[in-house]
Design a protein around this motif. Structure first.
Motif, PDB file in Angstrom:
ATOM      1  N   PRO A 163      58.199 -25.565  34.924  1.00  0.00           N
ATOM      2  CA  PRO A 163      58.778 -24.488  33.745  1.00  0.00           C
ATOM      3  C   PRO A 163      57.750 -23.423  33.617  1.00  0.00           C
ATOM      4  N   THR A 164      58.063 -22.072  33.611  1.00  0.00           N
ATOM      5  CA  THR A 164      57.115 -21.230  33.173  1.00  0.00           C
ATOM      6  C   THR A 164      56.847 -21.419  31.498  1.00  0.00           C
ATOM      7  N   GLY A 165      55.578 -21.207  31.187  1.00  0.00           N
ATOM      8  CA  GLY A 165      55.054 -21.607  29.933  1.00  0.00           C
ATOM      9  C   GLY A 165      54.701 -22.863  29.643  1.00  0.00           C
ATOM     10  N   SER A 166      54.981 -23.643  30.693  1.00  0.00           N
ATOM     11  CA  SER A 166      54.454 -25.228  30.100  1.00  0.00           C
ATOM     12  C   SER A 166      53.007 -25.007  30.710  1.00  0.00           C
ATOM     13  N   ASP A 167      52.245 -26.225  30.223  1.00  0.00           N
ATOM     14  CA  ASP A 167      50.687 -26.378  30.680  1.00  0.00           C
ATOM     15  C   ASP A 167      50.415 -26.378  32.041  1.00  0.00           C
ATOM     16  N   LEU A 168      51.348 -26.655  32.707  1.00  0.00           N
ATOM     17  CA  LEU A 168      51.180 -26.718  34.228  1.00  0.00           C
ATOM     18  C   LEU A 168      51.342 -25.400  35.020  1.00  0.00           C
ATOM     19  N   ALA A 169      52.065 -24.535  34.368  1.00  0.00           N
ATOM     20  CA  ALA A 169      52.347 -23.238  34.844  1.00  0.00           C
ATOM     21  C   ALA A 169      50.942 -21.971  34.995  1.00  0.00           C
ATOM     22  N   GLY A 170      50.014 -22.471  34.011  1.00  0.00           N
ATOM     23  CA  GLY A 170      48.855 -21.710  34.004  1.00  0.00           C
ATOM     24  C   GLY A 170      47.860 -22.207  34.992  1.00  0.00           C
ATOM     25  N   ARG A 171      48.204 -23.209  35.851  1.00  0.00           N
ATOM     26  CA  ARG A 171      47.203 -23.605  36.927  1.00  0.00           C
ATOM     27  C   ARG A 171      47.105 -22.947  37.911  1.00  0.00           C
ATOM     28  N   ALA A 172      45.822 -22.700  38.346  1.00  0.00           N
ATOM     29  CA  ALA A 172      45.689 -22.125  39.710  1.00  0.00           C
ATOM     30  C   ALA A 172      46.314 -22.803  40.935  1.00  0.00           C
ATOM     31  N   ILE A 236      62.192 -16.903  48.532  1.00  0.00           N
ATOM     32  CA  ILE A 236      63.637 -16.520  48.586  1.00  0.00           C
ATOM     33  C   ILE A 236      64.603 -16.898  47.316  1.00  0.00           C
ATOM     34  N   HIS A 237      63.787 -17.765  46.469  1.00  0.00           N
ATOM     35  CA  HIS A 237      64.480 -18.080  45.408  1.00  0.00           C
ATOM     36  C   HIS A 237      63.434 -18.152  44.025  1.00  0.00           C
ATOM     37  N   ALA A 238      63.242 -16.610  43.818  1.00  0.00           N
ATOM     38  CA  ALA A 238      62.556 -16.278  42.317  1.00  0.00           C
ATOM     39  C   ALA A 238      63.685 -16.705  41.452  1.00  0.00           C
ATOM     40  N   TYR A 239      63.090 -17.271  40.412  1.00  0.00           N
ATOM     41  CA  TYR A 239      64.331 -17.852  39.441  1.00  0.00           C
ATOM     42  C   TYR A 239      63.548 -17.679  38.001  1.00  0.00           C
ATOM     43  N   PRO A 240      64.315 -16.851  37.074  1.00  0.00           N
ATOM     44  CA  PRO A 240      63.870 -16.877  35.526  1.00  0.00           C
ATOM     45  C   PRO A 240      63.464 -18.113  35.120  1.00  0.00           C
ATOM     46  N   GLY A 241      62.073 -18.570  34.419  1.00  0.00           N
ATOM     47  CA  GLY A 241      61.840 -19.618  34.085  1.00  0.00           C
ATOM     48  C   GLY A 241      61.161 -20.622  34.947  1.00  0.00           C
ATOM     49  N   VAL A 242      61.164 -20.235  36.223  1.00  0.00           N
ATOM     50  CA  VAL A 242      60.616 -21.399  37.144  1.00  0.00           C
ATOM     51  C   VAL A 242      59.030 -20.535  37.760  1.00  0.00           C
TER      52      VAL A 242
END
Length: 281
Positions: A163-172, A236-242
């Protein structure tokens, strides 16, 4: 005895329904007539196609082999008699999700430039063979193991979808262990990920199952859990929030072009050649 198209359709209905009674109802014929038609086909071929000796109906080894040929034959006749396809012969390319990833647009555009008289129809069909087994496509892009005639096009690296904004999303980058304590969203019909991807010591205990890629993306975007996919999905599947994050310790997923034996369309060799050229370029 001359074998007719109805013999093949009867056999395929029996194979799909795994039951004489249901197959007869589907074809609107009597059960004795359907059994007689199957027996005529078996007598013509000189082999037993269906094992009816137990409470459950099963295809024999010969039946499984013949089923592929029957599907190809029926599909070819249906295509030839389809009034919407008179005057042209589109090449139907199936995929369950992600097609050829970042290379999809290049493949479609270059095919149109180099083969203007043969339309290439990209069809998304949420089945393991992307419609190939049922005659709905002429060739398919399949991720993971492939059966029948096929060629490897590329190996796609795996990514974590979080999920965008989660603690995992900011990892490289992430490792499988980083996902262990999360709910893993799985899509068994066509997905390439199961909990067996994780070593036993760090295997996730919580999973949720969805039916297709759209539901998989929505579940992750909503924060319900995380997923594992391939680079093709991100392409091919850019998705808001992912957000997609590289996964460092998961093996890549092979992407194959698969077709039938014999091929259903004469342009399949040209499609394979162009797909290889696009991927390499």
């Amino acid at each position: 005895m001359t074998v007719e198209l109805r013999h093949l359709r009867c056999f395929l209905a029996i194979a799909e329904e795994a039951n004489i009674t249901r197959a007869a109802a589907r074809l609107h014929v009597g059960q004795p007539a359907l059994s007689r038609t199957l027996r005529q086909l078996e007598e013509h071929l000189g082999v037993r196609l269906v094992d009816r000796s137990t409470h459950h109906l099963h295809l024999t080894e010969a039946g499984h082999a013949f089923r592929t040929r029957a599907i190809t034959a029926v599909a070819a006749v249906d295509d030839a008699l389809d009034p919407t396809r008179v005057g042209t012969w589109p090449l139907r390319l199936g995929h369950a999700w992600a097609a050829l990833g970042d290379h999809t647009t290049a493949l479609l555009r270059r095919w149109r430039e180099t083969h203007p008289d043969t339309p290439l129809e990209l069809l998304r069909i949420s089945e393991p063979t992307a419609g190939l087994a049922r005659g709905r496509t002429d060739a398919a892009l399949v991720r993971g193991p492939a059966r029948g005639p096929h060629a490897l096009l590329l190996n796609e690296p795996r990514l974590a979808a979080v999920p965008t904004g989660s603690d995992l999303a900011g990892r490289a980058e992430l490792a499988l262990a980083d996902l262990t304590d999360r709910v893993i969203i799985l899509s068994p019909p066509t997905g390439t990920t199961t909990v067996a991807l994780w070593p036993a010591a760090i295997r996730p205990s919580a999973t949720a199952v969805v039916d297709n890629t759209d539901d998989w993306l929505a579940a992750i975007a909503s924060g319900r859990g995380v997923g594992v996919t391939t680079a093709g999905t991100a392409g091919i599947h850019a998705y808001p929030g992912v957000t997609y994050v590289p996964l460092t310790d998961a093996p890549p997923v092979p992407v194959h072009l698969v077709w039938t034996d014999p091929p259903r369309h004469p342009a399949i060799p040209a499609l394979l050649a162009l797909a290889r050229e696009v991927v390499a370029g």
